[in-house]
Design a protein around this motif. Structure first.
Motif, PDB file in Angstrom:
ATOM      1  N   GLU A 159       0.709  -1.396   0.175  1.00 32.48           N
ATOM      2  CA  GLU A 159      -0.089   0.027   0.267  1.00 32.48           C
ATOM      3  C   GLU A 159       0.828   1.081   0.023  1.00 32.48           C
ATOM      4  N   ALA A 160       0.628   2.355  -0.905  1.00 26.79           N
ATOM      5  CA  ALA A 160       1.326   3.520  -0.832  1.00 26.79           C
ATOM      6  C   ALA A 160       0.630   4.612  -0.120  1.00 26.79           C
ATOM      7  N   VAL A 161       1.219   5.189   0.761  1.00 30.27           N
ATOM      8  CA  VAL A 161       0.782   6.356   1.581  1.00 30.27           C
ATOM      9  C   VAL A 161       1.763   7.645   1.370  1.00 30.27           C
ATOM     10  N   VAL A 162       1.105   8.587   1.002  1.00 26.95           N
ATOM     11  CA  VAL A 162       1.914   9.883   0.931  1.00 26.95           C
ATOM     12  C   VAL A 162       2.131  10.572   2.392  1.00 26.95           C
ATOM     13  N   VAL A 163       3.318  10.741   2.762  1.00 25.25           N
ATOM     14  CA  VAL A 163       3.528  11.316   3.970  1.00 25.25           C
ATOM     15  C   VAL A 163       4.216  12.988   3.819  1.00 25.25           C
ATOM     16  N   LEU A 164       3.354  14.078   4.099  1.00 30.18           N
ATOM     17  CA  LEU A 164       3.814  15.250   3.811  1.00 30.18           C
ATOM     18  C   LEU A 164       4.440  15.674   5.266  1.00 30.18           C
ATOM     19  N   THR A 165       5.837  15.781   5.038  1.00 27.48           N
ATOM     20  CA  THR A 165       6.610  16.370   6.437  1.00 27.48           C
ATOM     21  C   THR A 165       6.902  17.789   6.668  1.00 27.48           C
ATOM     22  N   LYS A 166       7.101  18.249   7.544  1.00 34.82           N
ATOM     23  CA  LYS A 166       7.446  19.791   7.728  1.00 34.82           C
ATOM     24  C   LYS A 166       6.374  20.594   7.995  1.00 34.82           C
ATOM     25  N   ALA A 167       5.208  19.964   8.543  1.00 32.04           N
ATOM     26  CA  ALA A 167       3.992  20.597   8.665  1.00 32.04           C
ATOM     27  C   ALA A 167       4.243  21.812   9.696  1.00 32.04           C
ATOM     28  N   ASP A 168       5.269  21.698  10.406  1.00 29.69           N
ATOM     29  CA  ASP A 168       5.510  22.889  11.431  1.00 29.69           C
ATOM     30  C   ASP A 168       6.451  24.009  10.854  1.00 29.69           C
ATOM     31  N   ILE A 189      -5.708   6.822  -2.509  1.00 28.53           N
ATOM     32  CA  ILE A 189      -4.345   6.881  -2.186  1.00 28.53           C
ATOM     33  C   ILE A 189      -4.334   7.964  -0.725  1.00 28.53           C
ATOM     34  N   VAL A 190      -4.064   7.373   0.217  1.00 29.44           N
ATOM     35  CA  VAL A 190      -3.979   8.300   1.490  1.00 29.44           C
ATOM     36  C   VAL A 190      -2.920   9.205   1.508  1.00 29.44           C
ATOM     37  N   ALA A 191      -3.053  10.523   1.866  1.00 28.56           N
ATOM     38  CA  ALA A 191      -2.123  11.504   2.237  1.00 28.56           C
ATOM     39  C   ALA A 191      -2.426  12.063   3.574  1.00 28.56           C
ATOM     40  N   VAL A 192      -1.241  12.185   4.177  1.00 30.65           N
ATOM     41  CA  VAL A 192      -1.198  12.741   5.735  1.00 30.65           C
ATOM     42  C   VAL A 192       0.033  13.715   5.812  1.00 30.65           C
ATOM     43  N   ALA A 193      -0.278  14.786   6.392  1.00 31.37           N
ATOM     44  CA  ALA A 193       0.520  15.611   6.789  1.00 31.37           C
ATOM     45  C   ALA A 193       1.154  15.727   8.299  1.00 31.37           C
ATOM     46  N   VAL A 194       2.352  15.663   8.542  1.00 27.65           N
ATOM     47  CA  VAL A 194       2.841  15.363   9.612  1.00 27.65           C
ATOM     48  C   VAL A 194       4.019  16.494  10.090  1.00 27.65           C
ATOM     49  N   ASN A 195       4.454  16.780  11.391  1.00 35.10           N
ATOM     50  CA  ASN A 195       5.556  17.403  12.154  1.00 35.10           C
ATOM     51  C   ASN A 195       6.451  16.141  12.312  1.00 35.10           C
ATOM     52  N   ALA A 196       7.405  15.768  11.509  1.00 39.82           N
ATOM     53  CA  ALA A 196       8.239  14.542  11.591  1.00 39.82           C
ATOM     54  C   ALA A 196       8.860  14.587  13.091  1.00 39.82           C
ATOM     55  N   LYS A 197       9.176  15.677  13.773  1.00 44.88           N
ATOM     56  CA  LYS A 197       9.734  15.689  14.996  1.00 44.88           C
ATOM     57  C   LYS A 197       9.091  15.532  16.071  1.00 44.88           C
ATOM     58  N   ASP A 198       7.875  15.369  15.977  1.00 39.73           N
ATOM     59  CA  ASP A 198       6.707  15.425  16.891  1.00 39.73           C
ATOM     60  C   ASP A 198       6.144  13.985  17.020  1.00 39.73           C
ATOM     61  N   ARG A 199       6.358  13.309  18.055  1.00 44.69           N
ATOM     62  CA  ARG A 199       5.592  11.946  17.995  1.00 44.69           C
ATOM     63  C   ARG A 199       4.112  11.823  18.099  1.00 44.69           C
ATOM     64  N   ASP A 200       3.618  12.876  18.748  1.00 36.13           N
ATOM     65  CA  ASP A 200       2.179  12.743  18.567  1.00 36.13           C
ATOM     66  C   ASP A 200       1.677  13.031  17.071  1.00 36.13           C
ATOM     67  N   SER A 201       2.132  13.972  16.384  1.00 31.51           N
ATOM     68  CA  SER A 201       1.823  14.095  14.975  1.00 31.51           C
ATOM     69  C   SER A 201       2.150  12.965  14.250  1.00 31.51           C
ATOM     70  N   VAL A 202       3.244  12.291  14.464  1.00 29.89           N
ATOM     71  CA  VAL A 202       3.644  10.834  13.492  1.00 29.89           C
ATOM     72  C   VAL A 202       2.756   9.764  13.989  1.00 29.89           C
ATOM     73  N   ALA A 203       2.134   9.969  14.987  1.00 30.99           N
ATOM     74  CA  ALA A 203       1.130   8.848  15.451  1.00 30.99           C
ATOM     75  C   ALA A 203       0.026   8.565  14.290  1.00 30.99           C
ATOM     76  N   ALA A 204      -0.191   9.545  13.470  1.00 27.08           N
ATOM     77  CA  ALA A 204      -0.988   9.563  12.248  1.00 27.08           C
ATOM     78  C   ALA A 204      -0.504   7.960  11.544  1.00 27.08           C
TER      79      ALA A 204
END
Length: 374
Positions: A159-168, A189-204
């Protein structure tokens, strides 16, 4: 008896419900009764590092035939592969490659056609892209073509998932970037935006990182793959570096592929940034994120429509109506031509191999007739 040890399940050994033909694995195990399974966690020019349990890594030697120049690269083990190893001097050696259930690959750089495996036996591919100058929907589409269009079909397809980092980051607009990927979202195709430095955000991402699952990170240098890995691990294991302000590109802080067990029970494969993403010729555009355009093309009046000036072209009608993005369609045409070109190279190479086998058999027959069988 070489029954897989329980610790192997902590690094992804397939359970009884795995869709890979169990008989193929059982046959390989039976053929090498003195060998035991291990998973490739690093691949280097000089050999491999494998693991039989989390934290239990050992360097092993490759089979001699893998070192031959003309040996097909895709037939050698890649990170994520399962192999059988036997004890030997000076170090253990690989004696067999077990059947794969999924792969991600690309055509290798250079004039001659070769395939390069990126990872094997994976469940999820995280396509990592920064919400800065690194954000490029066209490059994301190229990744998706290689993953979804060429990684196999059925229950074992990754499965492919697009992860958009640097949301911060200041100036990042996650909502606008996600909207730019709306056509992909419409295809599931799922896409999620996260702050890669934040564990709570990466929980997605936790839904794809359950026990026994394997995920791989792909993306350009500086996209945040190593930062994401460190956050998921909870420790600073992977080296990271700042990106250039001018173009948001980073240096290759990850220089080789490596498989890392996560606290969640999943395995994560980090990879170096890839500048060149060439299709292998085995990709399917419909499966690779362009199902909507392929469906439109099927509605054209003429079966061989080039979507230029032909009457009754459903694709041109969608472009004029604004329901199909022109840049995305241009990328579709570019990738379609690249896949066709690679498919021609692949067919030529297979034909050459077939001819060589036929010629070899004919030569052996002539030698047998002249000198007798030995």
């Amino acid at each position: 008896m070489n029954t897989p040890a329980p610790d192997l399940r902590a690094i992804g050994w397939p359970d009884a419900g795995d869709a890979t033909p169990a008989a193929d694995r059982a046959g390989a195990l039976a053929a090498h009764p003195q060998a035991r399974p291990a998973r490739v966690i690093e691949q280097h020019r000089s050999g491999y590092v494998v693991a039989e349990a989390p934290g239990h890594a050992l360097t092993v030697e490759s089979p001699p035939e893998w070192m031959r120049r003309r040996f097909p690269p895709q037939d050698r083990a890649a990170v994520g592969d399962w192999v059988l190893i036997e004890d030997a001097t000076p170090r253990p050696r690989i004696v067999a490659l077990l059947p794969r259930r999924s792969t991600i690959k690309r055509a290798a750089a250079g004039e001659h056609y070769q395939q390069q495996l990126i990872a094997a036996n994976i469940d999820t591919v995280f396509v990592v892209c920064g919400l800065d100058a690194d954000f490029n929907p066209r490059r994301i589409e190229r990744y998706l073509l290689l993953i979804r269009g060429g990684g196999g079909t059925g229950p074992d397809a990754p499965e492919a998932v697009v992860v958009l980092t640097k949301a911060d980051k200041d100036g990042s607009d996650a909502d606008a970037s996600l909207a730019a990927l709306a056509e992909l979202a419409a295809q599931g195709i799922v896409a999620v935006a996260v702050n890669a430095k934040d564990r709570d955000s990466v929980a997605a991402l936790d839904r794809w990182l359950g026990p026994g699952r394997t995920a791989v990170l792909v993306g350009s240098s500086g996209a945040g793959k190593s930062t994401l890995t460190n956050t998921l691990l909870g420790i600073e294991k992977m080296k990271t570096s700042e990106v250039r302000e001018s173009d948001a590109r980073g240096r290759h802080t990850t220089t080789y592929r490596t498989l890392i067990p996560l606290p969640s029970g999943a395995c994560l494969i980090d990879t170096p940034g890839m500048r060149e993403l060439k299709p292998t010729g085995e990709e399917d555009l419909a499966d690779g994120g362009f199902a909507d355009i392929e469906a439109l093309a099927a509605e054209c009046k003429f079966r061989d429509c080039h979507h230029a000036k032909e009457p009754g072209c459903a694709v041109r009608a969608a472009l004029q109506a604004g329901t199909l993005d022109a840049a995305r369609f241009a990328n579709y045409l570019k990738l379609r031509d690249e896949v066709a070109g690679a498919a021609h190279q692949l067919a030529t190479r297979l034909a050459q191999k077939s001819d060589a086998r036929v010629q070899g058999k004919a030569l052996n027959k002539r030698l047998d007739e002249k000198y007798g069988k030995h």
